[in-house]
Design an enzyme around this catalytic site. Structure first.
Site, PDB file in Angstrom:
ATOM      1  N   GLY A  67       0.836  -1.192   0.000  1.00 15.80           N
ATOM      2  CA  GLY A  67       0.000   0.000   0.000  1.00 15.80           C
ATOM      3  C   GLY A  67       0.869   1.239   0.000  1.00 15.80           C
ATOM      4  N   GLY A 116       0.060  -4.954   0.437  1.00 13.57           N
ATOM      5  CA  GLY A 116      -1.186  -4.899  -0.322  1.00 13.57           C
ATOM      6  C   GLY A 116      -1.221  -5.844  -1.500  1.00 13.57           C
ATOM      7  N   GLU A 139       6.160  -5.416   7.358  1.00 15.12           N
ATOM      8  CA  GLU A 139       5.486  -4.378   8.149  1.00 15.12           C
ATOM      9  C   GLU A 139       6.121  -4.129   9.512  1.00 15.12           C
ATOM     10  OE1 GLU A 139       2.769  -5.757   5.020  1.00 15.12           O
ATOM     11  OE2 GLU A 139       4.003  -6.783   6.501  1.00 15.12           O
ATOM     12  N   ASP A 147      -0.763  -7.353   7.887  1.00 11.35           N
ATOM     13  CA  ASP A 147      -2.223  -7.324   7.809  1.00 11.35           C
ATOM     14  C   ASP A 147      -2.728  -7.892   6.483  1.00 11.35           C
ATOM     15  OD1 ASP A 147      -1.297  -5.105   6.327  1.00 11.35           O
ATOM     16  OD2 ASP A 147      -3.066  -3.903   6.797  1.00 11.35           O
TER      17      ASP A 147
END
Length: 356
Positions: A67, A116, A139, A147
């Site tokens: 992302g 993402g 992350e 996530d």
């Protein structure tokens, strides 16, 4: 000046084709892209002429490098966490749609696949890696956590390999990803266009993929697989570090690997590591929807905290590589604070019923 669309959506033959189209930005996922992909997928689910979905990307460097965390950072620093959370909400809904899609969903992944990009591909029926495939969930380096459904996928990978990937952010190529089950097939990069053409033409998807697949060779992860299973099988970060330190002090074949891995873990965000450990503990008992709901609770709290903004500042903005985490040591983290990240929130993530 003509602006290239960020994502291309087309119907060709029996396939609905999604092409991520931000090659200069490593096809990083934006909110606008999510908002375009979701309704088109729902429309194709209702279209009897579409029998399969193909997801791919332009450029040779990246499938999707994650992302747009710098944009999320800027929004948060300006006090607009609500806009960032709107992106995560829509992204997680799309991840769930992909994971429950009623038709074969084939991702052609040739290049960097992180964050993402993992969310767009990992939950689909088939995940095909080319020679340029490079996967990581990094992350924990920036004060975030793995996530986009990492809570569901990673703890289900064999021999604690997913826990290892979640804690270390290690980069792996196609042979390892196929061995772990992140990929369902490996196909030479040069043969991906022929595979796409065959999928567009129709016929049995599984048979078509099998006909184009090849053996990428032995997985490098095999060298330390048994050690990783033992050390990371603890799940608890401090116990993992204790096992790594013990091995590093010995003379086994994994001593150097253990030493390097322990050093790497000590450079991660302590709170992120503890959150990842809690994800790995809870994930096996939750379905994909439950995992994504838990992640939305966590990201809501992380975006109103300190470490994410400090991590992005240190690695991507100022680039001093000297983040000042709060707390700055694993031993200083209260387990109750970590558990509270997963508590219900007033505005829970909910999913539309069915793909319509």
């Amino acid at each position: 000046m003509t602006t290239e669309p960020e994502v291309l959506l087309e119907r060709r033959g029996e396939a609905g084709i999604i092409t991520l189209n931000r090659p200069k930005a490593l096809n990083a996922l934006t909110h606008a892209m999510v908002r375009e992909i979701d309704p088109q997928l729902r429309a194709w689910a209702r279209d009897d002429g579409v029998s399969r979905i193909i997801l791919k990307a332009t450029g040779e460097r990246a499938f999707c490098a994650g992302g747009d965390v710098r944009h999320i950072y800027d929004l948060g620093r300006a006090g607009h966490q609500d806009q960032s959370l709107a992106f995560f909400r829509d992204e997680y809904v799309l991840n769930h749609l992909i994971g429950t899609y009623p038709k074969p969903y084939v991702s052609l992944i040739d290049g960097i696949c992180m964050g993402g990009g993992f969310g767009l591909s990992a939950h689909g029926s088939y995940r095909v890696g080319g020679e340029r495939y490079l996967f990581a969930m990094p992350e924990v380096n920036i004060g975030l956590f793995p996530d986009v459904g990492g809570t569901h996928v990673l703890p289900r990978l064999p021999k604690a390999s997913g826990i290892y990937l979640a804690f270390t952010g290690a980069r792996i190529k196609a042979a390892d990803a196929l061995h772990f089950g992140l990929l369902t097939h490996a196909v030479p990069s040069a043969r991906l266009p022929a595979l796409e053409a065959a999928l567009v033409a129709g016929g049995d998807v599984a048979a078509t993929l099998a006909a184009h697949a090849h053996d990428p060779g032995p997985a490098p992860a095999l060298e330390h697989e048994a050690f990783v299973a033992e050390a990371f099988g603890h799940g608890d970060v401090l116990a993992v570090l204790e096992a790594l330190d013990a091995a590093a002090a010995g003379t086994s074949a994994s001593a150097d690997f253990a030493r390097d891995t322990a050093s790497s873990l000590r450079g991660k965000c302590p709170t992120s590591l503890m959150l990842a450990a809690e994800q790995m503990r809870r994930g096996p008992n939750l379905d994909l929807a439950g995992c994504l709901q838990a992640e939305f609770r966590v990201v809501t709290r992380v975006l109103h905290g300190h470490d994410f903004y400090e991590g992005v500042r240190a690695l991507l903005v100022d680039k001093d590589n000297a983040p000042r985490w709060q707390p700055d040591r694993l031993e200083h983290i209260d387990p109750a604070v970590i558990a509270a990240h997963f508590d219900p929130i007033p505005d829970e993530l909910v999913f539309p019923i069915g793909p319509s």
